[in-house]
Design a protein around this motif. Structure first.
Motif, PDB file in Angstrom:
ATOM      1  N   ARG A 279      44.220  37.768  50.635  1.00 29.44           N
ATOM      2  CA  ARG A 279      44.857  38.051  51.918  1.00 29.44           C
ATOM      3  C   ARG A 279      44.610  36.915  52.899  1.00 29.44           C
ATOM      4  N   TYR A 280      43.388  36.415  52.917  1.00 34.78           N
ATOM      5  CA  TYR A 280      43.065  35.319  53.830  1.00 34.78           C
ATOM      6  C   TYR A 280      43.877  34.067  53.488  1.00 34.78           C
ATOM      7  N   ALA A 281      44.107  33.852  52.189  1.00 31.85           N
ATOM      8  CA  ALA A 281      44.880  32.691  51.742  1.00 31.85           C
ATOM      9  C   ALA A 281      46.378  32.977  51.709  1.00 31.85           C
ATOM     10  N   LYS A 282      46.789  34.130  52.252  1.00 34.87           N
ATOM     11  CA  LYS A 282      48.199  34.528  52.308  1.00 34.87           C
ATOM     12  C   LYS A 282      48.830  34.547  50.919  1.00 34.87           C
ATOM     13  N   GLY A 283      48.055  35.013  49.944  1.00 29.95           N
ATOM     14  CA  GLY A 283      48.565  35.176  48.596  1.00 29.95           C
ATOM     15  C   GLY A 283      48.533  33.925  47.744  1.00 29.95           C
ATOM     16  N   ASP A 284      48.050  32.805  48.299  1.00 27.86           N
ATOM     17  CA  ASP A 284      47.988  31.552  47.544  1.00 27.86           C
ATOM     18  C   ASP A 284      46.737  31.573  46.663  1.00 27.86           C
ATOM     19  N   LEU A 285      46.952  31.778  45.363  1.00 27.38           N
ATOM     20  CA  LEU A 285      45.819  31.918  44.441  1.00 27.38           C
ATOM     21  C   LEU A 285      44.979  30.658  44.377  1.00 27.38           C
ATOM     22  N   PHE A 286      45.616  29.481  44.365  1.00 26.23           N
ATOM     23  CA  PHE A 286      44.866  28.231  44.261  1.00 26.23           C
ATOM     24  C   PHE A 286      43.992  28.009  45.491  1.00 26.23           C
ATOM     25  N   GLN A 287      44.554  28.284  46.671  1.00 30.45           N
ATOM     26  CA  GLN A 287      43.760  28.106  47.886  1.00 30.45           C
ATOM     27  C   GLN A 287      42.610  29.114  47.930  1.00 30.45           C
ATOM     28  N   ALA A 288      42.867  30.338  47.515  1.00 29.44           N
ATOM     29  CA  ALA A 288      41.802  31.352  47.481  1.00 29.44           C
ATOM     30  C   ALA A 288      40.696  30.922  46.526  1.00 29.44           C
ATOM     31  N   PHE A 289      41.089  30.350  45.387  1.00 25.29           N
ATOM     32  CA  PHE A 289      40.111  29.866  44.406  1.00 25.29           C
ATOM     33  C   PHE A 289      39.253  28.757  45.009  1.00 25.29           C
ATOM     34  N   GLN A 290      39.886  27.823  45.722  1.00 27.81           N
ATOM     35  CA  GLN A 290      39.135  26.743  46.374  1.00 27.81           C
ATOM     36  C   GLN A 290      38.183  27.304  47.433  1.00 27.81           C
ATOM     37  N   ASN A 291      38.684  28.247  48.242  1.00 29.86           N
ATOM     38  CA  ASN A 291      37.845  28.840  49.285  1.00 29.86           C
ATOM     39  C   ASN A 291      36.597  29.477  48.691  1.00 29.86           C
ATOM     40  N   GLU A 292      36.776  30.229  47.619  1.00 26.96           N
ATOM     41  CA  GLU A 292      35.649  30.934  47.009  1.00 26.96           C
ATOM     42  C   GLU A 292      34.713  29.970  46.294  1.00 26.96           C
ATOM     43  N   LEU A 293      35.286  28.980  45.635  1.00 24.83           N
ATOM     44  CA  LEU A 293      34.475  28.013  44.902  1.00 24.83           C
ATOM     45  C   LEU A 293      33.566  27.239  45.851  1.00 24.83           C
ATOM     46  N   CYS A 294      34.098  26.857  47.006  1.00 30.67           N
ATOM     47  CA  CYS A 294      33.329  26.052  47.954  1.00 30.67           C
ATOM     48  C   CYS A 294      32.276  26.860  48.709  1.00 30.67           C
ATOM     49  N   ARG A 295      32.319  28.191  48.590  1.00 32.40           N
ATOM     50  CA  ARG A 295      31.259  28.999  49.208  1.00 32.40           C
ATOM     51  C   ARG A 295      29.923  28.776  48.506  1.00 32.40           C
TER      52      ARG A 295
ATOM     53  N   ALA B 149      37.172  34.626  37.743  1.00 34.69           N
ATOM     54  CA  ALA B 149      36.866  33.186  37.789  1.00 34.69           C
ATOM     55  C   ALA B 149      35.644  32.879  38.640  1.00 34.69           C
ATOM     56  N   VAL B 150      35.488  33.581  39.761  1.00 37.96           N
ATOM     57  CA  VAL B 150      34.398  33.248  40.684  1.00 37.96           C
ATOM     58  C   VAL B 150      33.459  34.426  40.933  1.00 37.96           C
ATOM     59  N   GLU B 151      33.469  35.390  40.027  1.00 30.48           N
ATOM     60  CA  GLU B 151      32.547  36.521  40.053  1.00 30.48           C
ATOM     61  C   GLU B 151      32.579  37.271  41.388  1.00 30.48           C
ATOM     62  N   LEU B 152      33.776  37.765  41.731  1.00 34.38           N
ATOM     63  CA  LEU B 152      33.953  38.587  42.924  1.00 34.38           C
ATOM     64  C   LEU B 152      34.212  40.027  42.526  1.00 34.38           C
ATOM     65  N   THR B 153      33.955  40.943  43.450  1.00 32.02           N
ATOM     66  CA  THR B 153      34.423  42.303  43.263  1.00 32.02           C
ATOM     67  C   THR B 153      35.938  42.310  43.458  1.00 32.02           C
ATOM     68  N   ARG B 154      36.565  43.397  43.044  1.00 32.98           N
ATOM     69  CA  ARG B 154      38.013  43.471  43.229  1.00 32.98           C
ATOM     70  C   ARG B 154      38.370  43.401  44.706  1.00 32.98           C
ATOM     71  N   GLN B 155      37.612  44.126  45.555  1.00 32.81           N
ATOM     72  CA  GLN B 155      37.900  44.106  46.986  1.00 32.81           C
ATOM     73  C   GLN B 155      37.672  42.709  47.561  1.00 32.81           C
ATOM     74  N   GLY B 156      36.643  42.019  47.072  1.00 27.08           N
ATOM     75  CA  GLY B 156      36.399  40.653  47.525  1.00 27.08           C
ATOM     76  C   GLY B 156      37.553  39.732  47.181  1.00 27.08           C
ATOM     77  N   ALA B 157      38.113  39.909  45.980  1.00 33.03           N
ATOM     78  CA  ALA B 157      39.258  39.099  45.573  1.00 33.03           C
ATOM     79  C   ALA B 157      40.490  39.432  46.411  1.00 33.03           C
ATOM     80  N   VAL B 158      40.678  40.720  46.717  1.00 28.63           N
ATOM     81  CA  VAL B 158      41.801  41.141  47.562  1.00 28.63           C
ATOM     82  C   VAL B 158      41.699  40.488  48.941  1.00 28.63           C
ATOM     83  N   ASP B 159      40.508  40.573  49.553  1.00 27.23           N
ATOM     84  CA  ASP B 159      40.306  39.977  50.885  1.00 27.23           C
ATOM     85  C   ASP B 159      40.536  38.467  50.849  1.00 27.23           C
TER      86      ASP B 159
END
Length: 335
Positions: free
Chosen positions: A273-289, A260-270
């Motif tokens: 992890r930062y979002a404690k497994g919350d996919l929606f929050q991780a998506f927002q974090n990456e999108l807003c970068r 969805a946000v053009e990350l490497t697999r390790q980038g998506a894993v990190d």
């Protein structure tokens, strides 16, 4: 506009009004005045739309604080940035990974002054803050600490020195971007849905055009709105390094986020992890970068509001129909 793909004007209006009110671009008008607009009749906002607007507005103060901290750090005023953090998000400084990076940049900025006072202050910074942080920030921190001390020896203008990168003013923007990512997630101060939607649609539109080998009909607008540079990702907490492997369900989330946000697999894993497994929050974090050109977006929203009759035409000097049309195309483009 193609009749086969009609625009849902009410949905787009609601998104734009939410953005405009959340960013204090316009004052929220009574629903009756919106419904009676001669330029474009609008139904009153639904309760769900109103609650979204309230939620976005509630984070406005936090977003202002984040922007202020970003400006301080980008200008090299690390002390001012740290004071703002202590006042508004003190727990962020409990993470020694973050604190070490801030203190390392402060050390460089003190030396950058080129004065005896600055040099003395840099030595004091090492003794009282930087060295203690380096001991337990993260495994590589102490090596980074020893490396940055070379700034005492090598001149700021020596581009061949081993610390030329530390002297670079680009480091300021990197630390400012990092803190923006961390604070946005910590304070849950995300941009309004309209801004995040634009980021996502522009990025997938560009990817689609690139893969098809075609030129985007709205490339002028997308290039002006969306910047290529991204903020650094938020730093994972130390405990995440001991986190158990993701199970099969999370693996699906990793793939979805990476795609969805053009990350490497390790980038998506990190990120997960930062979002404690919350996919929606991780998506927002990456999108807003991804950075938007805020003045261009604000002007576009103002022009749209005039075009749609949401505000009086005197609110801005003129309404750019070409930009409005491009905005509409962007929000409802289909591949």
């Amino acid at each position: 506009m193609d009749d086969a793909a009609p625009v849902n004007w009410e949905a787009l209006d609601a998104l734009v009004i939410d953005f405009a009110t959340s960013e204090n671009l316009i004052e929220q008008q009574p629903q009756e005045s919106l419904a009676d607009s001669p330029a474009s009749p609008l139904s009153p906002l639904s309760p769900s739309s109103s609650s979204v607007s309230s939620s976005s507005s509630s984070s406005y103060h936090s977003r202002l604080i984040i922007r202020q901290i970003r400006r301080c750090l980008a200008a090299g005023d690390i002390d001012a940035g740290i004071e703002l953090l202590r006042a508004h998000a003190p727990s962020v400084l409990d993470d020694h990974r973050v604190l070490f990076r801030l203190q390392k940049q402060k050390f460089i900025e003190l030396l950058r002054k080129g004065t005896e006072e600055g040099r003395d202050a840099a030595i004091a910074c090492i003794r009282t803050a930087l060295a203690p942080c380096a001991l337990d920030a993260y495994p590589e921190a102490y090596e980074e600490f020893k490396h940055v001390l070379l700034a005492f020896i090598y001149d700021i203008h020596d581009q061949s020195s081993p610390v030329a990168n530390e002297w670079s003013e680009k480091k300021r923007s990197e630390i400012a971007g990092l803190m923006t990512s961390v604070l946005r997630a910590h304070l849950q101060a995300y941009d309004p849905v309209f801004a995040m939607t634009l980021r996502y649609l522009i990025s997938i539109h560009k990817t689609f055009c690139f893969r098809q080998g075609t030129t985007s009909p709205i490339s002028d607008l997308t290039e002006r709105l969306l910047m290529e540079e991204r903020d650094p990702p938020a730093v994972p907490q130390e405990s995440f390094y001991e986190a158990p492997p993701f199970d099969e369900v999370i693996t699906v989330d990793i793939q979805a986020l990476a795609h969805a946000v053009e990350l490497t697999r390790q980038g998506a894993v990190d990120s997960l992890r930062y979002a404690k497994g919350d996919l929606f929050q991780a998506f927002q974090n990456e999108l807003c970068r991804t950075k938007l050109d805020v003045p261009v977006l604000d002007e576009l929203v103002r022009e749209y509001c005039v075009y749609r009759g949401i505000v009086r035409s005197g609110f801005v000097a003129s309404a750019g129909d070409s930009l409005t049309y491009a905005c509409t195309m962007l929000c409802f483009i289909s591949f």
